[in-house]
Motif scaffolding. Structure first.
Motif, PDB file in Angstrom:
ATOM      1  N   PRO A 148      59.258  34.407  38.312  1.00 37.27           N
ATOM      2  CA  PRO A 148      58.453  35.250  37.427  1.00 37.27           C
ATOM      3  C   PRO A 148      58.450  36.693  37.926  1.00 37.27           C
ATOM      4  CG  PRO A 148      57.037  33.918  38.832  1.00 37.27           C
ATOM      5  CD  PRO A 148      58.451  33.451  39.058  1.00 37.27           C
ATOM      6  N   GLU A 149      58.313  37.590  36.975  1.00 37.21           N
ATOM      7  CA  GLU A 149      58.259  39.008  37.313  1.00 37.21           C
ATOM      8  C   GLU A 149      56.949  39.287  38.052  1.00 37.21           C
ATOM      9  OE1 GLU A 149      59.740  42.793  37.476  1.00 37.21           O
ATOM     10  OE2 GLU A 149      60.737  41.050  36.646  1.00 37.21           O
ATOM     11  N   PRO A 150      56.984  40.011  39.173  1.00 40.71           N
ATOM     12  CA  PRO A 150      55.743  40.289  39.909  1.00 40.71           C
ATOM     13  C   PRO A 150      54.832  41.212  39.106  1.00 40.71           C
ATOM     14  CG  PRO A 150      57.587  41.450  40.902  1.00 40.71           C
ATOM     15  CD  PRO A 150      58.150  40.573  39.830  1.00 40.71           C
ATOM     16  N   ASP A 151      53.533  41.092  39.350  1.00 37.71           N
ATOM     17  CA  ASP A 151      52.538  41.930  38.695  1.00 37.71           C
ATOM     18  C   ASP A 151      52.392  43.202  39.507  1.00 37.71           C
ATOM     19  OD1 ASP A 151      50.535  42.952  37.148  1.00 37.71           O
ATOM     20  OD2 ASP A 151      48.959  41.666  37.968  1.00 37.71           O
ATOM     21  N   TRP A 152      52.971  44.307  38.977  1.00 38.11           N
ATOM     22  CA  TRP A 152      53.003  45.550  39.731  1.00 38.11           C
ATOM     23  C   TRP A 152      51.812  46.457  39.430  1.00 38.11           C
ATOM     24  CZ3 TRP A 152      56.161  45.525  43.608  1.00 38.11           C
ATOM     25  CH2 TRP A 152      57.336  44.802  43.543  1.00 38.11           C
ATOM     26  N   GLU A 153      50.928  46.057  38.517  1.00 34.97           N
ATOM     27  CA  GLU A 153      49.812  46.926  38.152  1.00 34.97           C
ATOM     28  C   GLU A 153      48.797  47.004  39.284  1.00 34.97           C
ATOM     29  OE1 GLU A 153      47.966  46.466  34.397  1.00 34.97           O
ATOM     30  OE2 GLU A 153      49.827  45.879  33.424  1.00 34.97           O
ATOM     31  N   THR A 154      48.248  48.214  39.456  1.00 36.43           N
ATOM     32  CA  THR A 154      47.227  48.422  40.474  1.00 36.43           C
ATOM     33  C   THR A 154      45.874  48.059  39.880  1.00 36.43           C
ATOM     34  OG1 THR A 154      48.528  50.262  41.298  1.00 36.43           O
ATOM     35  CG2 THR A 154      46.236  50.139  42.040  1.00 36.43           C
ATOM     36  N   PRO A 155      45.089  47.233  40.581  1.00 37.74           N
ATOM     37  CA  PRO A 155      43.777  46.873  40.026  1.00 37.74           C
ATOM     38  C   PRO A 155      42.866  48.090  39.968  1.00 37.74           C
ATOM     39  CG  PRO A 155      44.029  46.001  42.252  1.00 37.74           C
ATOM     40  CD  PRO A 155      45.328  46.610  41.865  1.00 37.74           C
ATOM     41  N   ARG A 156      41.961  48.086  38.963  1.00 37.64           N
ATOM     42  CA  ARG A 156      41.015  49.191  38.806  1.00 37.64           C
ATOM     43  C   ARG A 156      39.960  49.123  39.902  1.00 37.64           C
ATOM     44  NH1 ARG A 156      39.256  50.062  32.642  1.00 37.64           N
ATOM     45  NH2 ARG A 156      40.939  51.492  32.195  1.00 37.64           N
ATOM     46  N   PRO A 157      39.523  50.289  40.345  1.00 44.90           N
ATOM     47  CA  PRO A 157      38.445  50.282  41.341  1.00 44.90           C
ATOM     48  C   PRO A 157      37.146  49.836  40.676  1.00 44.90           C
ATOM     49  CG  PRO A 157      38.992  52.533  40.702  1.00 44.90           C
ATOM     50  CD  PRO A 157      39.992  51.625  40.041  1.00 44.90           C
ATOM     51  N   PRO A 158      36.258  49.197  41.439  1.00 45.57           N
ATOM     52  CA  PRO A 158      34.983  48.763  40.850  1.00 45.57           C
ATOM     53  C   PRO A 158      34.171  49.982  40.417  1.00 45.57           C
ATOM     54  CG  PRO A 158      35.009  48.385  43.232  1.00 45.57           C
ATOM     55  CD  PRO A 158      36.369  48.866  42.846  1.00 45.57           C
ATOM     56  N   GLY A 159      33.523  49.869  39.284  1.00 44.42           N
ATOM     57  CA  GLY A 159      32.737  50.975  38.755  1.00 44.42           C
ATOM     58  C   GLY A 159      32.052  50.534  37.475  1.00 44.42           C
ATOM     59  N   PRO A 160      31.452  51.486  36.783  1.00 47.62           N
ATOM     60  CA  PRO A 160      30.773  51.121  35.530  1.00 47.62           C
ATOM     61  C   PRO A 160      31.786  50.568  34.531  1.00 47.62           C
ATOM     62  CG  PRO A 160      30.841  53.516  35.796  1.00 47.62           C
ATOM     63  CD  PRO A 160      31.386  52.913  37.050  1.00 47.62           C
ATOM     64  N   SER A 161      31.371  49.571  33.829  1.00 51.25           N
ATOM     65  CA  SER A 161      32.262  48.944  32.863  1.00 51.25           C
ATOM     66  C   SER A 161      32.414  49.826  31.638  1.00 51.25           C
ATOM     67  CB  SER A 161      31.742  47.564  32.474  1.00 51.25           C
ATOM     68  OG  SER A 161      30.490  47.701  31.834  1.00 51.25           O
ATOM     69  N   ASP A 162      33.527  49.656  30.934  1.00 53.18           N
ATOM     70  CA  ASP A 162      33.824  50.483  29.779  1.00 53.18           C
ATOM     71  C   ASP A 162      32.984  50.108  28.566  1.00 53.18           C
ATOM     72  OD1 ASP A 162      35.709  51.875  31.184  1.00 53.18           O
ATOM     73  OD2 ASP A 162      37.338  50.514  30.592  1.00 53.18           O
ATOM     74  N   ASP A 163      32.411  48.901  28.529  1.00 54.23           N
ATOM     75  CA  ASP A 163      31.692  48.479  27.336  1.00 54.23           C
ATOM     76  C   ASP A 163      30.216  48.871  27.354  1.00 54.23           C
ATOM     77  OD1 ASP A 163      31.859  45.071  28.535  1.00 54.23           O
ATOM     78  OD2 ASP A 163      30.448  46.649  29.063  1.00 54.23           O
ATOM     79  N   ASP A 164      29.738  49.587  28.362  1.00 54.80           N
ATOM     80  CA  ASP A 164      28.342  50.053  28.382  1.00 54.80           C
ATOM     81  C   ASP A 164      28.250  51.332  27.557  1.00 54.80           C
ATOM     82  OD1 ASP A 164      27.603  47.977  29.967  1.00 54.80           O
ATOM     83  OD2 ASP A 164      27.635  49.132  31.852  1.00 54.80           O
TER      84      ASP A 164
END
Length: 158
Positions: free
Chosen positions: A130-146
């Motif tokens: 399988p192709e590796p997951d190269w995306e960088t995880p988002r840093p913890p912070g306020p969620s976008d749905d607030d």
């Protein structure tokens, strides 16, 4: 490891001879290498002495040489130089310069070539990975749905 490694540029002088043996495939051909120099008196390029080498190729290189190298083609050869002298009954001693080739290629300064990778019949099919997951995880912070939280900007200074 005191070997003489050379790189020569010349023209294929004889049709490659291909052989299959117990040790594996081998091919050989003669290579003509002619020195050229600028003759000031004639204001033209002049051919100098021509050296002939016997080029030996083994294994996959031999198979590829037999498939695509022809008489008259300009090639580059890199390999180990071996100079032999022999004396036969009733004849003058003679010398032979051989090159055990490591690499052979067409001289692209004097023409074009079309490269085609050699297929390996003994190679097992590669397992699908399988192709590796190269995306960088988002840093913890306020969620976008607030939607209640709004950014407060400072008031402009007047």
């Amino acid at each position: 490891m005191n070997e003489t490694i050379v790189c020569v540029v010349g023209n294929v002088a004889t049709q490659p001879v291909y052989r299959e043996s117990v040790a594996g495939p081998s091919a050989r051909f003669r290579l003509a290498v002619t020195a050229r120099y600028w003759d000031r008196e004639k204001s033209a390029w002049t051919d100098g002495h021509t050296n002939f080498f016997t080029v030996w190729a083994n294994r996959q290189l031999a198979v590829n040489v037999a498939a695509c190298v022809e008489v008259g083609q300009p090639v580059l050869v890199q390999g180990r130089l071996k100079v032999r002298t022999e004396t036969r009954e009733g004849q003058q001693p003679w010398a032979s310069a051989d090159i055990d080739a490591v690499a052979i290629g067409h001289d692209l300064a004097r023409g074009t070539a079309l490269f085609q990778r050699a297929a390996r019949p003994d190679a097992p099919p590669a397992a699908a990975r399988p192709e590796p997951d190269w995306e960088t995880p988002r840093p913890p912070g306020p969620s976008d749905d607030d939607s209640d939280q709004q950014a407060t900007l400072p008031a402009p200074v007047t």
